[in-house]
Design a protein around this motif. Structure first.
Motif, PDB file in Angstrom:
ATOM      1  N   LEU A   1       9.400 -22.509 -12.795  1.00 12.24           N
ATOM      2  CA  LEU A   1      10.576 -23.358 -12.757  1.00 12.24           C
ATOM      3  C   LEU A   1      11.813 -22.619 -12.262  1.00 12.24           C
ATOM      4  O   LEU A   1      12.750 -23.237 -11.760  1.00 12.24           O
ATOM      5  N   THR A   2      11.832 -21.285 -12.401  1.00 15.51           N
ATOM      6  CA  THR A   2      13.040 -20.506 -12.118  1.00 15.51           C
ATOM      7  C   THR A   2      13.409 -20.532 -10.638  1.00 15.51           C
ATOM      8  O   THR A   2      14.573 -20.681 -10.282  1.00 15.51           O
ATOM      9  N   ARG A   3      12.468 -20.314  -9.730  1.00 13.80           N
ATOM     10  CA  ARG A   3      12.645 -20.494  -8.300  1.00 13.80           C
ATOM     11  C   ARG A   3      13.869 -19.742  -7.751  1.00 13.80           C
ATOM     12  O   ARG A   3      14.750 -20.320  -7.137  1.00 13.80           O
ATOM     13  N   PHE A   4      13.903 -18.422  -7.942  1.00 15.87           N
ATOM     14  CA  PHE A   4      15.000 -17.622  -7.404  1.00 15.87           C
ATOM     15  C   PHE A   4      14.826 -17.392  -5.902  1.00 15.87           C
ATOM     16  O   PHE A   4      13.731 -17.503  -5.360  1.00 15.87           O
ATOM     17  N   LYS A   5      15.907 -17.056  -5.221  1.00 23.85           N
ATOM     18  CA  LYS A   5      15.895 -16.893  -3.768  1.00 23.85           C
ATOM     19  C   LYS A   5      15.251 -15.570  -3.368  1.00 23.85           C
ATOM     20  O   LYS A   5      15.538 -14.527  -3.951  1.00 23.85           O
TER      21      LYS A   5
ATOM     22  N   LEU B   1      16.981 -22.754 -18.434  1.00 28.96           N
ATOM     23  CA  LEU B   1      16.369 -23.892 -17.741  1.00 28.96           C
ATOM     24  C   LEU B   1      15.055 -24.283 -18.395  1.00 28.96           C
ATOM     25  O   LEU B   1      14.813 -25.461 -18.688  1.00 28.96           O
ATOM     26  N   ILE B   2      14.203 -23.296 -18.641  1.00 21.21           N
ATOM     27  CA  ILE B   2      12.896 -23.558 -19.258  1.00 21.21           C
ATOM     28  C   ILE B   2      13.076 -24.123 -20.662  1.00 21.21           C
ATOM     29  O   ILE B   2      12.420 -25.103 -21.047  1.00 21.21           O
TER      30      ILE B   2
ATOM     31  N   VAL C   1       5.328 -17.379 -16.466  1.00 20.54           N
ATOM     32  CA  VAL C   1       4.223 -17.625 -17.400  1.00 20.54           C
ATOM     33  C   VAL C   1       4.363 -16.840 -18.706  1.00 20.54           C
ATOM     34  O   VAL C   1       4.139 -17.417 -19.781  1.00 20.54           O
ATOM     35  N   PRO C   2       4.714 -15.544 -18.688  1.00 17.38           N
ATOM     36  CA  PRO C   2       4.833 -14.842 -19.977  1.00 17.38           C
ATOM     37  C   PRO C   2       5.808 -15.511 -20.941  1.00 17.38           C
ATOM     38  O   PRO C   2       5.516 -15.643 -22.138  1.00 17.38           O
ATOM     39  N   TYR C   3       6.959 -15.956 -20.428  1.00 19.33           N
ATOM     40  CA  TYR C   3       7.935 -16.612 -21.304  1.00 19.33           C
ATOM     41  C   TYR C   3       7.411 -17.967 -21.778  1.00 19.33           C
ATOM     42  O   TYR C   3       7.542 -18.306 -22.968  1.00 19.33           O
ATOM     43  N   LEU C   4       6.804 -18.727 -20.892  1.00 16.11           N
ATOM     44  CA  LEU C   4       6.233 -20.016 -21.293  1.00 16.11           C
ATOM     45  C   LEU C   4       5.130 -19.842 -22.327  1.00 16.11           C
ATOM     46  O   LEU C   4       5.013 -20.636 -23.271  1.00 16.11           O
TER      47      LEU C   4
ATOM     48  N   GLY D   1       5.717  -8.883 -21.072  1.00 15.42           N
ATOM     49  CA  GLY D   1       6.005  -9.299 -22.436  1.00 15.42           C
ATOM     50  C   GLY D   1       5.221 -10.478 -22.951  1.00 15.42           C
ATOM     51  O   GLY D   1       5.537 -11.007 -24.026  1.00 15.42           O
ATOM     52  N   ALA D   2       4.170 -10.901 -22.263  1.00 14.41           N
ATOM     53  CA  ALA D   2       3.355 -12.006 -22.772  1.00 14.41           C
ATOM     54  C   ALA D   2       2.612 -11.572 -24.030  1.00 14.41           C
ATOM     55  O   ALA D   2       2.164 -10.421 -24.127  1.00 14.41           O
ATOM     56  N   PRO D   3       2.462 -12.458 -25.016  1.00 15.98           N
ATOM     57  CA  PRO D   3       1.683 -12.120 -26.219  1.00 15.98           C
ATOM     58  C   PRO D   3       0.228 -11.839 -25.837  1.00 15.98           C
ATOM     59  O   PRO D   3      -0.466 -12.722 -25.342  1.00 15.98           O
ATOM     60  N   GLU D   4      -0.235 -10.640 -26.089  1.00 12.54           N
ATOM     61  CA  GLU D   4      -1.562 -10.245 -25.599  1.00 12.54           C
ATOM     62  C   GLU D   4      -2.687 -11.012 -26.277  1.00 12.54           C
ATOM     63  O   GLU D   4      -3.759 -11.177 -25.689  1.00 12.54           O
ATOM     64  N   ASP D   5      -2.467 -11.493 -27.511  1.00 10.41           N
ATOM     65  CA  ASP D   5      -3.539 -12.233 -28.183  1.00 10.41           C
ATOM     66  C   ASP D   5      -3.700 -13.636 -27.610  1.00 10.41           C
ATOM     67  O   ASP D   5      -4.643 -14.351 -27.973  1.00 10.41           O
ATOM     68  N   GLN D   6      -2.824 -14.051 -26.682  1.00  6.57           N
ATOM     69  CA  GLN D   6      -2.953 -15.350 -26.037  1.00  6.57           C
ATOM     70  C   GLN D   6      -3.564 -15.247 -24.642  1.00  6.57           C
ATOM     71  O   GLN D   6      -3.761 -16.264 -23.977  1.00  6.57           O
ATOM     72  N   LEU D   7      -3.885 -14.036 -24.208  1.00  5.34           N
ATOM     73  CA  LEU D   7      -4.376 -13.827 -22.853  1.00  5.34           C
ATOM     74  C   LEU D   7      -5.901 -13.783 -22.849  1.00  5.34           C
ATOM     75  O   LEU D   7      -6.516 -13.056 -23.627  1.00  5.34           O
ATOM     76  N   ALA D   8      -6.508 -14.574 -21.961  1.00  2.68           N
ATOM     77  CA  ALA D   8      -7.973 -14.679 -21.891  1.00  2.68           C
ATOM     78  C   ALA D   8      -8.415 -14.351 -20.470  1.00  2.68           C
ATOM     79  O   ALA D   8      -8.003 -15.015 -19.520  1.00  2.68           O
ATOM     80  N   ILE D   9      -9.258 -13.348 -20.329  1.00  2.00           N
ATOM     81  CA  ILE D   9      -9.669 -12.894 -19.000  1.00  2.00           C
ATOM     82  C   ILE D   9     -10.679 -13.850 -18.386  1.00  2.00           C
ATOM     83  O   ILE D   9     -11.516 -14.431 -19.083  1.00  2.00           O
ATOM     84  N   ALA D  10     -10.563 -14.028 -17.067  1.00  3.93           N
ATOM     85  CA  ALA D  10     -11.499 -14.871 -16.325  1.00  3.93           C
ATOM     86  C   ALA D  10     -11.895 -14.159 -15.047  1.00  3.93           C
ATOM     87  O   ALA D  10     -11.082 -13.465 -14.432  1.00  3.93           O
TER      88      ALA D  10
END
Length: 308
Positions: free
Chosen positions: A61-65, A86-87, A114-117, A139-148
């Protein structure tokens, strides 16, 4: 007649918009309209709602230049930033939520927010090892990350997610991938500029639920063998693909000519959300390619909705 598109889902009545939509086949409502709703957040950002569940793909959503669509191209030293206010506005008003976030690849216009969301929503995030290490470093919470890795076919409450090996767009005379590479990182290696976010492998995702299925590609390329037997109702197709042999016809044939082809990753993402602009005519090229098939072409404005 109900076209399956929200009133704000189509462009406003500008001359450019009229020219784009003049040859577009409207997505007429099916007599068996599904319980799945798609909303486009610009670039390759999609919100898929099935009942009370929400799946996000590449939300940015941030869409910086960055200068991406200038003659010089994107400045690789552009600082990364996240517009938390914004988010938060969308989240706090209840306009955005997430149970899963699906990352197609690691570039800044797909991964930065994505990490902030993830932190705000508690969503489970799927991506490759590189994608997850980049997000952990941000800074994403590592316990929410699932490898694919591609090949996973997973069932959740009311929907399923099938993960496919895929390919990034091949650009320029040498058909190169921008910011290539797959590099496991640590939290000490925090990405700071856009060139720090590597492609890290590319995935495609098919989400099925509510009586419909949608297949998304984060780049204008694909692995045709991965598509065998897939028959999605909607395929989200990025513009481009000029270096890929028979990019659109071959893709749609492999998928059995889906009912709907929705354009994705076609807007100038240096502009803020709400200013959908096709910078190089890719949308019209895609429209013409789809018009030669039996599939119906769907174009949404930012935050426009579509029910297949």
């Amino acid at each position: 007649m109900d076209t399956g598109l929200s009133r704000r889902g189509l462009f406003g009545a500008s001359a450019a918009a009229a020219a784009i939509l003049a040859g577009t086949t409207s997505a007429a409502a099916s007599p068996h309209q599904s319980q799945m709703t798609l909303r486009w957040w610009g670039n390759n950002g999609w919100e898929i709602r099935v009942g009370t569940k929400t799946i996000l793909i590449d939300p940015w959503l941030t869409r910086f230049k960055t200068g991406t669509y200038t003659p010089a191209g994107a400045d690789p030293k552009t600082p990364l930033s996240v517009n938390k206010a914004l988010i938060d506005g969308y989240l706090d008003r209840g306009e955005l939520r997430a149970d899963h976030i699906l990352v197609t690849h690691g570039h800044y216009d797909h991964l930065t927010d994505v990490p902030y969301l993830a932190k705000r929503t508690g969503a489970t995030v799927f991506g490759t090892e590189t994608h997850l290490s980049l997000m952990a470093a941000l800074g994403a919470p590592e316990d929410q990350l699932a490898i694919a890795s591609g090949g996973e076919d997973l069932t959740f409450d009311g929907y399923s997610i099938r993960i496919l090996r895929s390919l990034h767009s091949a650009t320029g005379e040498r058909a190169r991938v921008p910011f290539p590479g797959s590099r496991p990182l640590s939290r000490r290696d925090r990405p700071r500029v856009i060139e720090d976010l590597y492609e890290g492998g590319t995935l495609a995702y098919q989400v099925t639920g509510g009586g419909a299925s949608v297949l998304d590609f984060g780049g204008s390329n694909y692995v045709e063998s991965e598509l065998a037997g897939l028959r999605p109702d909607v395929v989200l197709v990025p513009v481009g693909g000029a270096k890929v042999t028979q990019y659109v016809p071959r893709l749609l044939r492999a998928l059995g000519n889906p009912r709907y082809v929705a354009a994705t990753h076609w807007d100038d993402f240096d502009l803020p959300l709400g200013q959908a602009h096709d910078p190089n005519g890719g949308l019209e090229t895609l429209r013409k390619a789809v018009a030669a098939t039996s599939s119906r072409f769907v174009v949404l404005d930012h935050l426009g909705e579509f029910t297949p």
